[in-house]
Scaffold this active site. Structure first.
Site, PDB file in Angstrom:
ATOM      1  N   LYS A   1       0.856  -1.194   0.000  1.00  0.00           N
ATOM      2  CA  LYS A   1       0.000   0.000   0.000  1.00  0.00           C
ATOM      3  C   LYS A   1       0.889   1.240   0.000  1.00  0.00           C
ATOM      4  CE  LYS A   1      -3.988   1.827   2.645  1.00  0.00           C
ATOM      5  NZ  LYS A   1      -4.789   1.618   3.885  1.00  0.00           N
TER       6      LYS A   1
ATOM      7  N   SER B   1      -9.683   2.145   2.985  1.00  0.00           N
ATOM      8  CA  SER B   1      -8.811   2.876   2.080  1.00  0.00           C
ATOM      9  C   SER B   1      -7.891   1.970   1.282  1.00  0.00           C
ATOM     10  CB  SER B   1      -7.961   3.840   2.898  1.00  0.00           C
ATOM     11  OG  SER B   1      -7.078   3.123   3.768  1.00  0.00           O
TER      12      SER B   1
ATOM     13  N   SER C   1      -9.609  -0.500   7.176  1.00  0.00           N
ATOM     14  CA  SER C   1      -9.090  -0.344   5.811  1.00  0.00           C
ATOM     15  C   SER C   1      -8.391  -1.564   5.249  1.00  0.00           C
ATOM     16  CB  SER C   1      -8.141   0.850   5.734  1.00  0.00           C
ATOM     17  OG  SER C   1      -8.865   2.042   5.928  1.00  0.00           O
TER      18      SER C   1
END
Lengths: 502, 498
Positions: free
Chosen positions: A81, A156, A180
């Site tokens: 990420k 997210s 997330s």
């Protein structure tokens, strides 16, 4: 061969690599090729690091050929990420304010991936600074759900989940501040784990809310998450909140899967109003499977959860307003001079932040600044911390009655892109079931529980007491086997084939 | 408007001053407060930095254990209670020299609180200053404003920031309102900061060099019509950098505020800049709309709980405090209050002690360090420590005088040789042939020569003016280049003409 390799789990790839049946370069190239073919449609990646990934793979192959003892996952590629800093590779946190920023250091998580010899394929898309539940708040365009390109991949960490779901990477690193990792895993049919707070180092994670942030694995199987958790977990002297001890026994727990006598608690407050019918049905079926396999099912109540969302949306903005203060155009990243007038520090800062931050970030910074300001601190931040304590007590009481707690991961399956973009509160509600775990610092997992009536994946959440992450893998591994027996294979196999660009 | 000042004495006739002093001391740890970046002074800008001290995204703080130990030492030395648990907080404000745009500090849970420090004044009286708290925090970087005439940010073309200092551990010591000092307020302020500096050095927690900014004081002053009136509006003069300036700043603020009050106006609550050259202050930030720092507990650090046994170990290991030590030494050495005070003010205490330890009498040690050596240091513009002579050498010199091998005059020449790097006092005596002439034959010849050359003086002595013998003795000393024993010369002289 190439397509085959991308369908393999990390555990399978590790075995193939160990036995010399394939090389890491082949495995890595297969995933890079898959990404080249499908990512135009999915947009899971913000940056693909082809050369570096292949160089790492070649290095691992050479070391293996030389008879060197390697880590079990050596040569298995991974996506990270883009809120986790990577030395020499662009890290943006999905924000314009960090466009093109190349960090001079590695996050501890990344240091551990590199030490294990895992090629880093690239950096995955996310809501700006991890604020959002749909990856629509990325400054670089949204990610699409591989199950239905018109739908959100969760947020997210939508990029990490979509990359794994679309077979672009066997594994990914996510971060979970309010869900997330787990919420994107739920809506993409993947497995995501939020470890116990402090059990995976936060050093090098661009902080959203320090007291809530936690990095963790995203994968297609429970065992794969366990293997990755063992790589990235364990004490880090660079993070004061890091827990002592090593990360061990997760993979064994995932393989073990004995459910006899395990007390499974259904949280009454997580599953009532607002939960989609298909989501509820799949959840109940999974609970029934656990019961058939010898688990004891009880119902528990956590009354303070009703205030969890409100407390979370005070604590998070408060901490993020302070954590994001460093983005001022002075030392790194974007710098915007004011359009007219003198370029004083304040004016440069204002112009930079005005241009560099998106709406959701500005919304939360303003909210947090207000919540911390003199005269409001006690009413907002102080009250929220009290709620947090109550939630911790609720969990403690619930864990007296049950070894693990379970719920649907999200109230609904993936919604359509744009559907909730103009309604922040509706968007926030998507994390209602995942947030309590962050407020309490306990570990949580989401694994696929099947498909809802709309043909989209449903997530099953398992929660365990702090530092009892192994229970997630034990129960999750067992449930996964039971479910796959019923479906005749992984649920991701039911996802529609993506159109491959050539 | 700021031109008018009231004479200090007059001001103090009409108003009662109340002080509040915040002293920051930079701790002399090897690395910074929250990361492994080294502490260096004078390094190239932005070389002593890490992702943490630059506040890069993702970087996290880790508390420096040595800094905590030093803070506990300071707290204990100031008679404070050491907290069972304490915490760091974020003080949020935007400024380019603060890399994270918040300072990690301690707010409502400091490591040490509720102490006091007894301060000795010039006249020997002791004034007790109550300490509210001592807390840990990190220093900011250093801004350099280029292009303006004043060196301040206004008018500058651009500013440079050096983060080498950012993150250096600080302890901030905050007093309770200092009341009851009356006319002695300026002196109390100065003595308080000086006493603190001595304690920092004795504790070994800081080099405590004022001129390097290791110790900085913010001085709050307010006036009220009488000691039983409520506190007046205060001003805070920031970053005062020497003991003398602390005293001057207090004097100036008393005079200035008295003028404002005399004119029937109100003192503005504000921070003020100190101007060393003119000895005045000027307005800085107005504090009435107090900045909102949005303090909240630092979530990246866990609370600190200094173990009680550890605190007690530190307490047991504290050195003798400077004031106590000074009184003990003064008694041991038999010095007067004035002698001791001069010694301390000259920074000669440790040197005299070392010289005595090396075998010299306290009187001799004091005589050399406060006399010849102080003059030399002053002429050379260096400190006593920086002179090229050791306490051992001074003791050896005193021993030579004591043994009668050299006299005071020769001793000065020997010292000159030592300072010039000619070796030990013994080496210089031998190399320069400076020993006292004690051979009576040689002295008698010299005395006879002087008698012959000064018949009129001899006449006077014989006429009863014994004090005139000095001229003959002087002449002999001159002819022997100072190497004669003056006492013996006098004896021979009196024997010759008696």
């Amino acid at each position: 061969m190439s397509a085959d390799l991308t369908r393999r789990t990390a555990a399978e790839l590790a075995a193939l690599l160990r036995d010399g049946d394939v090389s890491s370069v082949e495995v890595t190239r297969a995933h890079l090729d898959r990404t080249a073919a499908v990512d135009g449609a999915v947009h899971a990646f913000l940056h693909v690091n082809t050369d570096e990934a292949l160089a790492t793979a070649a290095d691992v192959d050479a070391r293996r050929a030389a008879g060197e003892e390697l880590h079990a996952l050596a040569g298995v590629p991974i996506a990270v990420k883009d809120i986790v800093v990577t030395q020499g590779q662009v890290t943006t946190a999905g924000s314009k304010i960090l466009q093109g920023w190349v960090p001079p250091y590695d996050a501890t998580v990344v240091t551990r991936l590199r030490a294990a010899g895992m090629p880093i394929l690239g950096k995955t898309n996310l809501d700006e600074f991890a604020m959002g539940s749909s990856t629509e708040h990325s400054a670089y365009g949204n990610t699409h759900n591989p199950w239905d390109l018109d739908r959100i991949p969760g947020g997210s960490g939508g990029g990490s989940a979509a990359a794994v779901a679309a077979y672009e990477a066997p594994l990914a690193i996510g971060t979970d501040t309010g869900g997330s990792i787990r919420q994107p895993a739920a809506v993409t049919g993947t497995v995501g784990v939020k470890p116990t707070y402090g059990s995976v180092s936060r050093y090098g994670l661009i902080a959203l809310a320090s007291s809530l942030d936690q990095a963790g694995p995203v994968s297609r199987t429970v065992l794969d998450s366990a293997l990755l958790h063992e790589v990235i977990g364990g004490h880090d002297p660079l993070d004061s909140t890091s827990l002592p001890g090593q990360a061990r026994g997760y993979a064994d727990a995932a393989r073990d899967g004995d459910l006899a006598g395990v007390r499974v608690g259904i949280v009454r407050e997580l599953g009532g109003e607002g939960y989609q019918e298909g989501v509820r049905a799949r959840f109940e079926e999974a609970v029934a499977l656990l019961e058939q396999a010898g688990a004891e099912v009880v119902e528990v109540s956590c009354p303070s959860f009703d205030y969890a969302l409100a407390a979370y949306y005070l604590i998070l903005p408060a901490e993020c307003s302070s954590n994001l203060a460093k983005f001022d155009g002075m030392r790194f990243g974007l710098r915007v001079e004011p359009a007219d007038g003198p370029a004083t520090a304040e004016r440069v800062m204002a112009a930079t932040r005005g241009a560099g931050f998106g709406d959701e970030v500005k919304r939360r910074v303003i909210l947090g600044t207000h919540a911390l300001s003199a005269g409001y601190f006690d009413a907002y931040y102080g009250s929220a911390q009290k709620v947090r304590t109550l939630i911790q007590r609720d969990f403690a009481a619930a864990f007296d009655q049950a070894d693990v707690l379970v719920s649907p991961t999200t109230p609904t399956t993936a919604f359509r892109l744009g559907e909730k973009l103009d309604d922040p509160l509706a968007m926030y509600l998507n994390d209602v079931a995942t947030i309590p775990a962050n407020l309490a610092g306990i570990p949580g997992m989401s694994l696929p529980a099947g498909l809802s009536d709309d043909g989209l994946p449903v997530g099953f959440q398992i929660l365990a007491p702090a530092r009892e992450d192994a229970r997630l893998y034990r129960v999750g591994g067992a449930l996964e086997r039971l479910l796959e027996e019923r479906w005749g294979g992984p649920i991701l196999g039911r996802a529609p084939e993506l159109e491959v660009a050539r | 408007m700021s031109a008018a000042l009231v004479d200090l004495d007059e001001a103090l006739d009409r108003y009662d001053p109340v002080l509040g002093i915040e002293v920051h001391v930079e701790l002399g740890t090897a690395s910074k407060m929250f990361d492994g970046a080294p502490q260096t002074f004078g390094a190239e800008p932005n070389t002593a930095v890490t992702p943490v001290s630059l506040g890069l995204p993702g970087a996290l703080p880790v508390v420096n254990g040595k800094a905590v130990e030093y803070a506990v030492r300071i707290g204990l030395a100031l008679n404070c209670r050491i907290a069972e648990t304490c915490r760091f907080a974020r003080k949020n404000y935007f400024y380019p020299d603060v890399p994270k745009n918040f300072q990690t500090s301690q707010y409502d849970e400091p490591i040490a609180a509720d102490g006091h420090l007894d301060v000795e004044l010039e006249d020997g009286t002791v004034f007790r200053v109550e300490i509210e708290r001592a807390h840990m925090e990190e220093d900011a970087g250093k801004n350099t404003h280029v292009g303006g005439s004043t060196g301040r940010i206004h008018g500058a073309e651009y500013s440079l920031v050096d983060y080498n200092r950012a993150g250096i551990p600080l302890v901030e010591i905050v007093t309770r309102p200092i009341e009851g000092a009356g006319r002695r307020a300026p002196e109390v302020a100065r003595a308080y900061v000086a006493t603190l500096r001595d304690i920092f050095r004795a504790l070994g927690v800081s080099e405590a060099r004022m001129e390097r900014g290791n110790v900085r004081a913010d001085v709050n002053v307010s006036l009220r019509p009488s000691p039983d009136a409520p506190l007046g509006t205060r001003t805070e003069t920031k970053n005062v950098n020497s003991f003398r300036s602390v005293e001057r700043a207090v004097r100036h603020e008393i005079s200035r505020q008295a003028a404002v009050l005399d004119a029937g106006q109100s003192v503005v609550q504000e921070t003020r800049h100190w101007h060393e050259d003119s000895g005045t202050t000027s307005p800085g930030r107005v504090k009435s709309d107090a900045e909102d720092y949005r303090y909240f507990p630092e979530p990246d650090l866990v609370p600190l709980a200094p173990p009680r046994e550890w605190v007690e170990e530190i307490r047991a290991s504290l050195p003798e405090m400077p004031a106590v030590r000074r009184r003990r030494l003064q008694a041991e050495w038999g010095f007067t209050d004035a002698e001791m005070r001069d010694l301390v003010n000259a920074g000669a205490g440790d040197l005299v002690e070392a010289t005595v330890t090396a075998g010299a009498s306290p009187a001799a040690a004091r005589k050399w360090w406060m006399g010849e050596l102080s003059r030399t240091a002053k002429n050379d513009g260096v400190t006593l420590e920086e002179l090229a002579v050791t306490p051992g050498q001074v003791a050896a010199l005193a021993a030579l005088v004591e043994a009668g091998r050299i006299n005071d005059k020769l001793a000065r020449q020997v010292l000159e040789g030592v300072l010039a790097g000619e070796g030990s006092p013994e080496d210089v005596v031998v190399a320069r042939g400076l020993e006292v002439v004690s051979d009576d034959g040689a002295l008698e010849a010299a005395v006879d020569e002087a008698i012959a050359a000064n018949p009129d003086v001899v006449q006077k002595i014989r006429g009863g003016k014994v004090q005139a013998a000095g001229a003959i003795v002087g002449a002999v000393m001159k002819s022997t280049r100072g190497q004669a024993d003056a006492g013996r010369v006098r004896e021979i002289l009196m024997a010759r003409i008696g």
